[in-house]
Motif scaffolding. Sequence first.
Motif, PDB file in Angstrom:
ATOM      1  N   VAL A 257      -3.601   6.288   3.493  1.00 10.96           N
ATOM      2  CA  VAL A 257      -2.767   6.304   2.326  1.00 10.96           C
ATOM      3  C   VAL A 257      -3.343   7.129   1.068  1.00 10.96           C
ATOM      4  CG1 VAL A 257      -1.580   5.072   0.372  1.00 10.96           C
ATOM      5  CG2 VAL A 257      -1.289   4.304   2.726  1.00 10.96           C
ATOM      6  N   ILE A 258      -4.378   7.079   0.794  1.00  8.01           N
ATOM      7  CA  ILE A 258      -5.249   7.714  -0.166  1.00  8.01           C
ATOM      8  C   ILE A 258      -5.362   9.252   0.029  1.00  8.01           C
ATOM      9  CG2 ILE A 258      -7.225   8.077  -1.347  1.00  8.01           C
ATOM     10  CD1 ILE A 258      -7.595   5.083  -1.503  1.00  8.01           C
ATOM     11  N   SER A 259      -5.856   9.432   1.368  1.00  6.03           N
ATOM     12  CA  SER A 259      -5.933  10.809   1.757  1.00  6.03           C
ATOM     13  C   SER A 259      -4.493  11.634   2.197  1.00  6.03           C
ATOM     14  CB  SER A 259      -6.781  10.804   2.993  1.00  6.03           C
ATOM     15  OG  SER A 259      -6.447  10.232   4.114  1.00  6.03           O
ATOM     16  N   GLY A 260      -3.578  10.922   2.484  1.00  8.40           N
ATOM     17  CA  GLY A 260      -2.365  11.443   2.606  1.00  8.40           C
ATOM     18  C   GLY A 260      -1.783  11.943   1.303  1.00  8.40           C
ATOM     19  N   PHE A 261      -2.020  10.969   0.079  1.00  7.57           N
ATOM     20  CA  PHE A 261      -1.483  11.420  -1.231  1.00  7.57           C
ATOM     21  C   PHE A 261      -2.259  12.715  -1.504  1.00  7.57           C
ATOM     22  CE2 PHE A 261      -1.312  11.160  -5.529  1.00  7.57           C
ATOM     23  CZ  PHE A 261       0.050  11.122  -5.789  1.00  7.57           C
ATOM     24  N   PHE A 262      -3.634  12.540  -1.661  1.00  4.65           N
ATOM     25  CA  PHE A 262      -4.402  13.188  -2.206  1.00  4.65           C
ATOM     26  C   PHE A 262      -4.686  14.768  -1.639  1.00  4.65           C
ATOM     27  CE2 PHE A 262      -5.394   9.752  -4.624  1.00  4.65           C
ATOM     28  CZ  PHE A 262      -5.175  10.179  -5.978  1.00  4.65           C
ATOM     29  N   VAL A 263      -4.753  14.877  -0.182  1.00  2.61           N
ATOM     30  CA  VAL A 263      -5.105  16.052   0.630  1.00  2.61           C
ATOM     31  C   VAL A 263      -3.646  16.550   1.098  1.00  2.61           C
ATOM     32  CG1 VAL A 263      -6.540  16.935   2.319  1.00  2.61           C
ATOM     33  CG2 VAL A 263      -7.226  14.944   1.188  1.00  2.61           C
ATOM     34  N   ALA A 264      -3.161  15.861   2.042  1.00  2.23           N
ATOM     35  CA  ALA A 264      -1.873  16.336   2.634  1.00  2.23           C
ATOM     36  C   ALA A 264      -1.438  15.329   3.749  1.00  2.23           C
ATOM     37  CB  ALA A 264      -1.941  17.822   3.485  1.00  2.23           C
ATOM     38  N   SER A 265      -0.044  15.018   3.821  1.00  2.24           N
ATOM     39  CA  SER A 265       0.258  13.739   4.716  1.00  2.24           C
ATOM     40  C   SER A 265       0.059  14.039   5.969  1.00  2.24           C
ATOM     41  CB  SER A 265       1.674  13.566   4.415  1.00  2.24           C
ATOM     42  OG  SER A 265       2.530  14.524   4.988  1.00  2.24           O
TER      43      SER A 265
ATOM     44  N   LEU B 272      -2.903  -1.200   1.802  1.00  2.00           N
ATOM     45  CA  LEU B 272      -3.092  -2.579   2.426  1.00  2.00           C
ATOM     46  C   LEU B 272      -2.094  -3.140   3.416  1.00  2.00           C
ATOM     47  CD1 LEU B 272      -4.189  -4.647  -0.775  1.00  2.00           C
ATOM     48  CD2 LEU B 272      -5.523  -4.273   1.215  1.00  2.00           C
ATOM     49  N   GLY B 273      -0.736  -2.662   3.055  1.00  2.00           N
ATOM     50  CA  GLY B 273       0.276  -2.988   3.831  1.00  2.00           C
ATOM     51  C   GLY B 273       0.196  -2.706   5.385  1.00  2.00           C
ATOM     52  N   MET B 274       0.000  -1.395   5.263  1.00  2.00           N
ATOM     53  CA  MET B 274      -0.361  -0.493   6.685  1.00  2.00           C
ATOM     54  C   MET B 274      -1.393  -0.985   7.287  1.00  2.00           C
ATOM     55  SD  MET B 274       2.300   1.369   7.524  1.00  2.00           S
ATOM     56  CE  MET B 274       1.850   1.978   8.900  1.00  2.00           C
ATOM     57  N   GLY B 275      -2.416  -0.969   6.547  1.00  2.00           N
ATOM     58  CA  GLY B 275      -3.599  -1.484   6.912  1.00  2.00           C
ATOM     59  C   GLY B 275      -3.726  -2.954   7.700  1.00  2.00           C
ATOM     60  N   CYS B 276      -2.762  -4.071   7.043  1.00  2.00           N
ATOM     61  CA  CYS B 276      -2.589  -5.347   7.815  1.00  2.00           C
ATOM     62  C   CYS B 276      -1.944  -4.975   9.056  1.00  2.00           C
ATOM     63  CB  CYS B 276      -1.526  -6.022   6.869  1.00  2.00           C
ATOM     64  SG  CYS B 276      -2.772  -6.948   5.535  1.00  2.00           S
TER      65      CYS B 276
ATOM     66  N   THR C  41      -1.763   1.464  -8.075  1.00  2.00           N
ATOM     67  CA  THR C  41      -1.475   0.049  -7.410  1.00  2.00           C
ATOM     68  C   THR C  41      -0.504   0.568  -6.350  1.00  2.00           C
ATOM     69  OG1 THR C  41      -1.285  -0.516  -9.632  1.00  2.00           O
ATOM     70  CG2 THR C  41      -0.348  -2.043  -8.208  1.00  2.00           C
ATOM     71  N   GLN C  42       0.474   1.458  -6.502  1.00  2.00           N
ATOM     72  CA  GLN C  42       1.433   1.743  -5.496  1.00  2.00           C
ATOM     73  C   GLN C  42       0.479   2.119  -3.949  1.00  2.00           C
ATOM     74  OE1 GLN C  42       3.897   4.321  -7.678  1.00  2.00           O
ATOM     75  NE2 GLN C  42       5.580   3.807  -6.301  1.00  2.00           N
ATOM     76  N   LEU C  43      -0.383   3.027  -4.238  1.00  2.00           N
ATOM     77  CA  LEU C  43      -1.108   3.345  -3.032  1.00  2.00           C
ATOM     78  C   LEU C  43      -1.885   2.243  -2.665  1.00  2.00           C
ATOM     79  CD1 LEU C  43      -2.831   6.825  -4.483  1.00  2.00           C
ATOM     80  CD2 LEU C  43      -0.914   6.561  -2.756  1.00  2.00           C
TER      81      LEU C  43
END
Lengths: 288, 243
Positions: A254-262, A14-18, A7-9
Amino acid sequence: MTATLATQLLVSGLGMGCIFALIAIGLTLIYGVMNIVNFAHGEFLMISMYGTWLAYSFWGVDPVVALPAVGALMFLFGVLVYYVLVRQVLDGTMHAQIFATFGLMVFLQAAAQFVFGADYHAIDKSWLGGVLRIGGITLPSAQLAAGLGALLATLALYALIFRTHLGRQLRAVSQDRTAALTLGIDADRMNALAWGIGAACVGVAGALLSSFYYVFPRVGAVFVLISYVAVALGGFGSIGGALVAGVLIGILQVISGFFVASTLKFLPVYLLYLVVVLLRPTGILGRQ
Amino acid sequence: MKLLEARGLGVAYGDFQVLWDASIEADKGEIVCLLGPNGSGKSTLMNSLSRLTRLTAGEILFDGHALHDLPPHRISSLGLSHVLERHRLFPYMTVLENLLLGAGPRPDRARLARAFERVYSLFPRLKEREKQLAHSMSGGEQQMCAIARGLMSEPKLLMVDEPFIGLSPQLRHEVAGALRRLNEEGVTILLIEQNVREALAFAHRAYVLRAGRIVLAAPAGELLAGDALESVFFGRRDDERLH
């Protein structure tokens, strides 16, 4: 992966996307109406972020309060840029048009550096500061509010363009300028309006961003490059496409920043762009 | 009574002159046709009347207004509507939106209702297609929609550039019928048409253009009877003969 984290991600993405979407819609609107790419779009964003920061640090005006004024002033700034600069090169070559807005970009960046220096500034005590805890989910409230604000602004813009007679006239000029002229539509005024609305979009986005992002002379490049990708990904001139692509990019980074590297968070975004452009050069919702 | 009076119109694209000293008139209630081979300047003349093309010379008087000083978007509200060649609808808008845009920047309700009633009675199938995107209709339907859009501003003079091009005989007949009906209602019509016989059967008067000049102006009946037309379309001017 827990539901909380997901949910956090998602909310953060979504926020950044908007916000990306709002910036991209401003860009695609100007392009759609008059076939000119505003290379200074990022610098419009930078100016509105500085404006919000100045209002905060000199008069103590919170970004939330400054937002409508920044949006309105940026509208006027966009109209001014159209009449003073863009209109002079409308009948010129494509090179003249590119260099006009490219030159404006260089000028505004240099001017900001000259006036404010290269330092990073931040608004540290916005009303929107701090975090919001709902159940076990922790969300930075500034980002959440910015996303929500951008979403509302995007919806309002959508309604203006697709539900009003003024918006219909704007779309008419973008679809067939000559035919629009024969029907009594003042295409020149629609151009000015497109620049005004396009600049107001980044005005609102800038005011929202500045409550949680640093302000510095080159900040525009960070966001606008992604917005160019959103415009191309969604299809040039397509407002719905820019919206979809902006939100998609927000979630993806956001997803790739979290799972791969920011540091690599934009890599999948550009990969997606490459794939889409190779398979479907007109973009997701683009027209031939 | 003269509705349109244009004198000495000249148009040039850069250094290249494409229209010389063209004068044309239209009386109230007339159907006037512009004839001539491809590239003879018919569309240029029409575009210059609606101010889409810049004039290098001449003046245009329309219903008491001097058009030659006006920008193109000021023309339709004065009662002169121009339906461009190949319909030029807004492709990604519905029929309804296209028609609404035809009614001008700030249409009032009563006028809008009257205009819709008129165009739907003229072209009933547009009503069925109201919600359809313009580009998804057949060529004939798009042409009807374009004429209907041009009528939404309730013009005194309707200029139509090649309304019959690419239409089946059946549709041609339908569109011609609609134009004739409009004319009977009092709308003056200025028309460009390639098919000479058809145009002359339809119009009251015609201007014949050749290489950017008006070379002939006569009532349709006279042009049909005589052989003046043939020399315009097939003959050579003296300066074009081998020498």
